[in-house]
Design a protein around this motif. Structure first.
Motif, PDB file in Angstrom:
ATOM      1  N   ILE A  34       0.848  -1.207   0.000  1.00 28.49           N
ATOM      2  CA  ILE A  34       0.000   0.000   0.000  1.00 28.49           C
ATOM      3  C   ILE A  34       0.882   1.256   0.000  1.00 28.49           C
ATOM      4  O   ILE A  34       0.549   2.271  -0.619  1.00 28.49           O
ATOM      5  CB  ILE A  34      -1.018   0.002   1.182  1.00 28.49           C
ATOM      6  N   THR A  35       2.045   1.170   0.645  1.00 27.71           N
ATOM      7  CA  THR A  35       2.963   2.314   0.657  1.00 27.71           C
ATOM      8  C   THR A  35       3.499   2.573  -0.749  1.00 27.71           C
ATOM      9  O   THR A  35       3.511   3.713  -1.218  1.00 27.71           O
ATOM     10  CB  THR A  35       4.137   2.028   1.631  1.00 27.71           C
ATOM     11  N   ASP A  36       3.940   1.488  -1.430  1.00 24.87           N
ATOM     12  CA  ASP A  36       4.494   1.628  -2.781  1.00 24.87           C
ATOM     13  C   ASP A  36       3.443   2.101  -3.788  1.00 24.87           C
ATOM     14  O   ASP A  36       3.743   2.905  -4.674  1.00 24.87           O
ATOM     15  CB  ASP A  36       5.076   0.284  -3.263  1.00 24.87           C
ATOM     16  N   PHE A  37       2.221   1.579  -3.656  1.00 29.41           N
ATOM     17  CA  PHE A  37       1.167   1.925  -4.618  1.00 29.41           C
ATOM     18  C   PHE A  37       0.878   3.437  -4.633  1.00 29.41           C
ATOM     19  O   PHE A  37       0.559   4.002  -5.676  1.00 29.41           O
ATOM     20  CB  PHE A  37      -0.127   1.156  -4.294  1.00 29.41           C
ATOM     21  N   PHE A  38       0.984   4.071  -3.444  1.00 28.84           N
ATOM     22  CA  PHE A  38       0.611   5.486  -3.371  1.00 28.84           C
ATOM     23  C   PHE A  38       1.802   6.394  -3.067  1.00 28.84           C
ATOM     24  O   PHE A  38       1.625   7.548  -2.681  1.00 28.84           O
ATOM     25  CB  PHE A  38      -0.518   5.660  -2.335  1.00 28.84           C
TER      26      PHE A  38
ATOM     27  N   LEU B 210      -8.838  -5.461 -10.726  1.00 27.38           N
ATOM     28  CA  LEU B 210      -9.150  -4.056 -10.422  1.00 27.38           C
ATOM     29  C   LEU B 210      -7.951  -3.362  -9.768  1.00 27.38           C
ATOM     30  O   LEU B 210      -7.641  -2.208 -10.089  1.00 27.38           O
ATOM     31  CB  LEU B 210     -10.377  -3.980  -9.494  1.00 27.38           C
ATOM     32  N   ILE B 211      -7.264  -4.099  -8.869  1.00 28.82           N
ATOM     33  CA  ILE B 211      -6.073  -3.510  -8.227  1.00 28.82           C
ATOM     34  C   ILE B 211      -4.998  -3.247  -9.284  1.00 28.82           C
ATOM     35  O   ILE B 211      -4.361  -2.181  -9.305  1.00 28.82           O
ATOM     36  CB  ILE B 211      -5.526  -4.438  -7.118  1.00 28.82           C
ATOM     37  N   ALA B 212      -4.808  -4.231 -10.180  1.00 26.94           N
ATOM     38  CA  ALA B 212      -3.764  -4.097 -11.206  1.00 26.94           C
ATOM     39  C   ALA B 212      -4.061  -2.929 -12.158  1.00 26.94           C
ATOM     40  O   ALA B 212      -3.160  -2.190 -12.556  1.00 26.94           O
ATOM     41  CB  ALA B 212      -3.648  -5.403 -11.987  1.00 26.94           C
ATOM     42  N   LEU B 213      -5.342  -2.744 -12.498  1.00 28.94           N
ATOM     43  CA  LEU B 213      -5.694  -1.724 -13.495  1.00 28.94           C
ATOM     44  C   LEU B 213      -5.880  -0.327 -12.894  1.00 28.94           C
ATOM     45  O   LEU B 213      -5.418   0.662 -13.445  1.00 28.94           O
ATOM     46  CB  LEU B 213      -6.985  -2.137 -14.224  1.00 28.94           C
ATOM     47  N   PHE B 214      -6.579  -0.273 -11.748  1.00 24.81           N
ATOM     48  CA  PHE B 214      -6.940   1.052 -11.210  1.00 24.81           C
ATOM     49  C   PHE B 214      -6.476   1.274  -9.769  1.00 24.81           C
ATOM     50  O   PHE B 214      -6.783   2.308  -9.186  1.00 24.81           O
ATOM     51  CB  PHE B 214      -8.481   1.229 -11.230  1.00 24.81           C
ATOM     52  N   GLY B 215      -5.764   0.308  -9.179  1.00 24.93           N
ATOM     53  CA  GLY B 215      -5.398   0.362  -7.755  1.00 24.93           C
ATOM     54  C   GLY B 215      -4.656   1.616  -7.361  1.00 24.93           C
ATOM     55  O   GLY B 215      -4.907   2.179  -6.285  1.00 24.93           O
ATOM     56  N   ASP B 216      -3.746   2.082  -8.222  1.00 26.35           N
ATOM     57  CA  ASP B 216      -2.931   3.238  -7.820  1.00 26.35           C
ATOM     58  C   ASP B 216      -3.637   4.577  -8.035  1.00 26.35           C
ATOM     59  O   ASP B 216      -3.097   5.626  -7.685  1.00 26.35           O
ATOM     60  CB  ASP B 216      -1.579   3.215  -8.537  1.00 26.35           C
TER      61      ASP B 216
ATOM     62  N   ALA C  68      15.268  -4.064 -11.714  1.00 31.91           N
ATOM     63  CA  ALA C  68      15.090  -3.529 -13.071  1.00 31.91           C
ATOM     64  C   ALA C  68      14.792  -2.029 -13.050  1.00 31.91           C
ATOM     65  O   ALA C  68      14.515  -1.436 -14.097  1.00 31.91           O
ATOM     66  CB  ALA C  68      13.977  -4.284 -13.783  1.00 31.91           C
ATOM     67  N   GLY C  69      14.817  -1.437 -11.870  1.00 34.43           N
ATOM     68  CA  GLY C  69      14.646   0.004 -11.758  1.00 34.43           C
ATOM     69  C   GLY C  69      13.204   0.465 -11.664  1.00 34.43           C
ATOM     70  O   GLY C  69      12.921   1.660 -11.725  1.00 34.43           O
ATOM     71  N   ARG C  70      12.278  -0.481 -11.493  1.00 31.11           N
ATOM     72  CA  ARG C  70      10.870  -0.076 -11.373  1.00 31.11           C
ATOM     73  C   ARG C  70      10.596   0.375  -9.944  1.00 31.11           C
ATOM     74  O   ARG C  70      11.320   0.022  -9.010  1.00 31.11           O
ATOM     75  CB  ARG C  70       9.951  -1.252 -11.724  1.00 31.11           C
ATOM     76  N   HIS C  71       9.499   1.102  -9.783  1.00 30.92           N
ATOM     77  CA  HIS C  71       9.125   1.522  -8.441  1.00 30.92           C
ATOM     78  C   HIS C  71       7.606   1.727  -8.392  1.00 30.92           C
ATOM     79  O   HIS C  71       6.929   1.641  -9.422  1.00 30.92           O
ATOM     80  CB  HIS C  71       9.861   2.812  -8.065  1.00 30.92           C
ATOM     81  N   GLY C  72       7.117   1.971  -7.169  1.00 26.86           N
ATOM     82  CA  GLY C  72       5.679   2.190  -6.989  1.00 26.86           C
ATOM     83  C   GLY C  72       4.868   0.947  -7.317  1.00 26.86           C
ATOM     84  O   GLY C  72       5.310  -0.185  -7.099  1.00 26.86           O
ATOM     85  N   SER C  73       3.688   1.165  -7.901  1.00 27.12           N
ATOM     86  CA  SER C  73       2.763   0.050  -8.151  1.00 27.12           C
ATOM     87  C   SER C  73       3.304  -0.924  -9.206  1.00 27.12           C
ATOM     88  O   SER C  73       2.921  -2.102  -9.225  1.00 27.12           O
ATOM     89  CB  SER C  73       1.409   0.581  -8.599  1.00 27.12           C
ATOM     90  N   SER C  74       4.221  -0.454 -10.073  1.00 21.32           N
ATOM     91  CA  SER C  74       4.738  -1.344 -11.128  1.00 21.32           C
ATOM     92  C   SER C  74       5.605  -2.473 -10.566  1.00 21.32           C
ATOM     93  O   SER C  74       5.897  -3.442 -11.267  1.00 21.32           O
ATOM     94  CB  SER C  74       5.511  -0.539 -12.173  1.00 21.32           C
ATOM     95  N   LEU C  75       6.001  -2.354  -9.278  1.00 20.00           N
ATOM     96  CA  LEU C  75       6.745  -3.454  -8.635  1.00 20.00           C
ATOM     97  C   LEU C  75       5.884  -4.710  -8.545  1.00 20.00           C
ATOM     98  O   LEU C  75       6.395  -5.824  -8.477  1.00 20.00           O
ATOM     99  CB  LEU C  75       7.142  -3.046  -7.206  1.00 20.00           C
ATOM    100  N   TYR C  76       4.564  -4.520  -8.515  1.00 21.48           N
ATOM    101  CA  TYR C  76       3.665  -5.638  -8.222  1.00 21.48           C
ATOM    102  C   TYR C  76       2.821  -6.105  -9.418  1.00 21.48           C
ATOM    103  O   TYR C  76       2.077  -7.067  -9.297  1.00 21.48           O
ATOM    104  CB  TYR C  76       2.720  -5.247  -7.072  1.00 21.48           C
ATOM    105  N   GLY C  77       2.944  -5.402 -10.551  1.00 16.94           N
ATOM    106  CA  GLY C  77       2.114  -5.717 -11.708  1.00 16.94           C
ATOM    107  C   GLY C  77       2.157  -7.187 -12.109  1.00 16.94           C
ATOM    108  O   GLY C  77       1.116  -7.842 -12.261  1.00 16.94           O
ATOM    109  N   MET C  78       3.375  -7.702 -12.239  1.00 12.01           N
ATOM    110  CA  MET C  78       3.541  -9.103 -12.666  1.00 12.01           C
ATOM    111  C   MET C  78       2.956 -10.065 -11.624  1.00 12.01           C
ATOM    112  O   MET C  78       2.290 -11.044 -11.972  1.00 12.01           O
ATOM    113  CB  MET C  78       5.033  -9.379 -12.882  1.00 12.01           C
ATOM    114  N   SER C  79       3.201  -9.787 -10.332  1.00  9.05           N
ATOM    115  CA  SER C  79       2.660 -10.649  -9.257  1.00  9.05           C
ATOM    116  C   SER C  79       1.139 -10.705  -9.327  1.00  9.05           C
ATOM    117  O   SER C  79       0.536 -11.772  -9.179  1.00  9.05           O
ATOM    118  CB  SER C  79       3.041 -10.108  -7.882  1.00  9.05           C
TER     119      SER C  79
END
Lengths: 47, 445
Positions: B253-257, B313-319, B388-399
């Protein structure tokens, strides 16, 4: 789904204090745990 | 020990508190983390070492539930609750000795090995008895007990923390805390041992247990059916998806926002984790009770199908919406809890009550597997994305995409569940085997 009746005959009134005691025994600590949980959960909106 | 048969007039409403006294106690296992920092400083342990008692405990939970289930069915719930009481409490007492003498291996052996046996036997001890007492509402009955396992940590976490504050976080204080835990849990669980009864045959003069009726399958036969393994997949996928959120809830939740105008503080993230625990508990009793009304197969369609939708829904609009993120996570966690609590009733529908506790014990190996899979997927992918240098919500997209895939696999497995073929049915078990057997109508899946 089956909806057959309970396997037990109707409860005897004499069991009611025991039922109340048993539920209080487990309910009191659970209420304490829930109280602590609610206290912590409110931090989502206030923290 | 012969199963304790209820005397005339015994209330079935005495059985859920008996089950709860055991599950609320053994649920303490999930509050082990309270002891980790004091143990690390008092005995000079690393974080990995201080996690050992808990990890061994969970391994022993799975093993004793899988291999001890048949013994539980044979000897009845009072025997099982007694074993759970003795093992769980003496695990704490051994740990107290270990802390006092600064012998860490005694804590690992006590809490992890001995206590872990108590966890496994205790977890399955009331399941079949509750189903037999509540043939009309098996989902609700097992939901109450399994909700208790979630509730155990809620009680133990603040209780243990306050005890350590009072006694001190040195090895003497920890030893004293372990001692108080062992004695308190022994007294608390005693209620279950004393109260638990199996239902008697209505009108039977000799107080014999209720006879066997309808479709019944032994534990040995059950593991040879596709239904068992399909349910194994269903449980494993559902639990993996739930753990995927639970394991990384606070950083997630911290990374997403993190990059938004309303970032989430560490305190608010802790509140989010607590809220997830509440959803987990509520799902255990709520969804499991609902399964009595809409059917087991349908409720798992909801857990797996709607669960996948929540992840999407989390993957598409969560952030972009915090309320949406929180709501979806809460629903996923309620499905996670519901999946645990509903599975005994699903097993009862398919295999009858003859050895449902033993079958449930074997099915819990899916939980152990998911306990490894879920965190592994989320942590491994998040680490790779970070590299790979990603951050925020993109850390979790694949998961999140993988979790959706797992839930779809579970959904398909649930769709393939059919009533068990007649060749697996038990015709007439011997009286000794039938000592702890039900009186209920079989249900189709």
């Amino acid at each position: 789904m089956s909806h057959d009746s309970s396997p037990s005959p109707p409860d005897l009134p004499g069991r009611r204090p025991l039922i109340a005691f048993a539920w209080l025994w487990v309910g009191a600590p659970l209420a304490y745990g829930l109280y602590e949980l609610v206290r912590k959960a409110t931090q989502l909106f206030t923290g | 020990m012969s199963p304790p048969v209820a005397p005339p007039g015994w209330s079935r409403w005495l059985v859920p508190p008996a089950a709860l006294s055991v599950h609320l106690s053994i649920g303490q296992a999930y509050a082990w983390s309270v002891f980790k920092p004091p143990l690390e400083s008092a005995l000079g342990l690393s974080g990995t070492q201080s996690a050992l008692p808990f990890q061994l405990g969970i391994v022993m939970l799975g093993l004793s539930a899988a291999f001890g289930g048949t013994l539980v069915e044979r000897n009845g719930p009072r025997w099982a609750m007694t074993v759970a009481l003795v093992c769980f409490s003496s695990g704490f007492l051994l740990s107290a000795l270990g802390a006092a003498s600064e012998q860490y291996w005694l804590i690992v052996l006590g809490y992890g090995f001995v206590g872990g046996i108590g966890l496994g036997i205790g977890y399955i001890s009331p399941v079949s008895t509750l189903i037999k007492w509540f043939p009309d509402r098996p989902g609700m009955a097992t939901g109450i007990a399994i909700m208790g396992f979630g509730g155990g940590a809620l009680i133990a976490s603040p209780w243990s923390a306050r005890m350590l504050e009072s006694f001190g976080a040195d090895n003497t204080g920890i030893a004293l805390a372990f001692l108080v835990h062992g004695l308190s849990y022994a007294v608390f669980m005693l209620l279950g041992v004393l109260l638990v009864r199996v239902p008697r045959t209505p009108g039977a003069a000799d107080g014999s247990p209720a006879p066997l009726e309808g479709v019944q399958v032994s534990a040995r036969s059950a593991v040879r059916t596709p239904q068992f393994w399909l349910l194994w997949i269903v449980l494993c996928m559902n639990v993996t998806a739930g753990i995927g959120i639970l394991e990384k809830a606070a950083p997630m939740i911290t990374d997403f926002f993190a990059d938004t105008s309303t970032p989430v503080s560490a305190t608010a993230a802790a509140g989010f984790v607590a809220l997830l625990s509440a959803a987990n508990m509520a799902g255990r009793i709520g969804w499991s009770s609902a399964s009595d009304l809409i059917g087991r197969k349908n409720i798992y369609r909801v857990y797996l199908g709607a669960g996948a939708l929540m992840y999407a829904l989390i993957a598409l609009f969560g952030d972009s919406s915090k309320p949406l993120f929180v709501l979806c996570a809460l629903v996923i966690l309620s499905f996670y809890g519901g999946g645990f609590a509903t599975v005994p009733a699903y097993l009862k529908d398919l295999f009858g009550t003859y050895q449902v506790g033993a079958i449930h014990g074997r099915l819990l190996t899916a939980w152990s597997t998911a306990g490894v899979l879920g965190p592994l997927i989320v942590n491994w992918i998040a680490d790779r994305q970070e590299e790979a240098g990603r951050h925020g919500s993109s850390l979790y997209g694949m998961s999140l995409v993988i979790m959706i895939g797992l839930l779809v696999v579970g959904f398909v497995a649930n769709e393939l569940v059919r009533p068990v073929h007649a060749r697996h049915h038990v015709s007439a078990p011997a009286p000794k085997e039938a000592a702890d057997v039900p009186r209920q109508q079989p249900e189709s899946a």
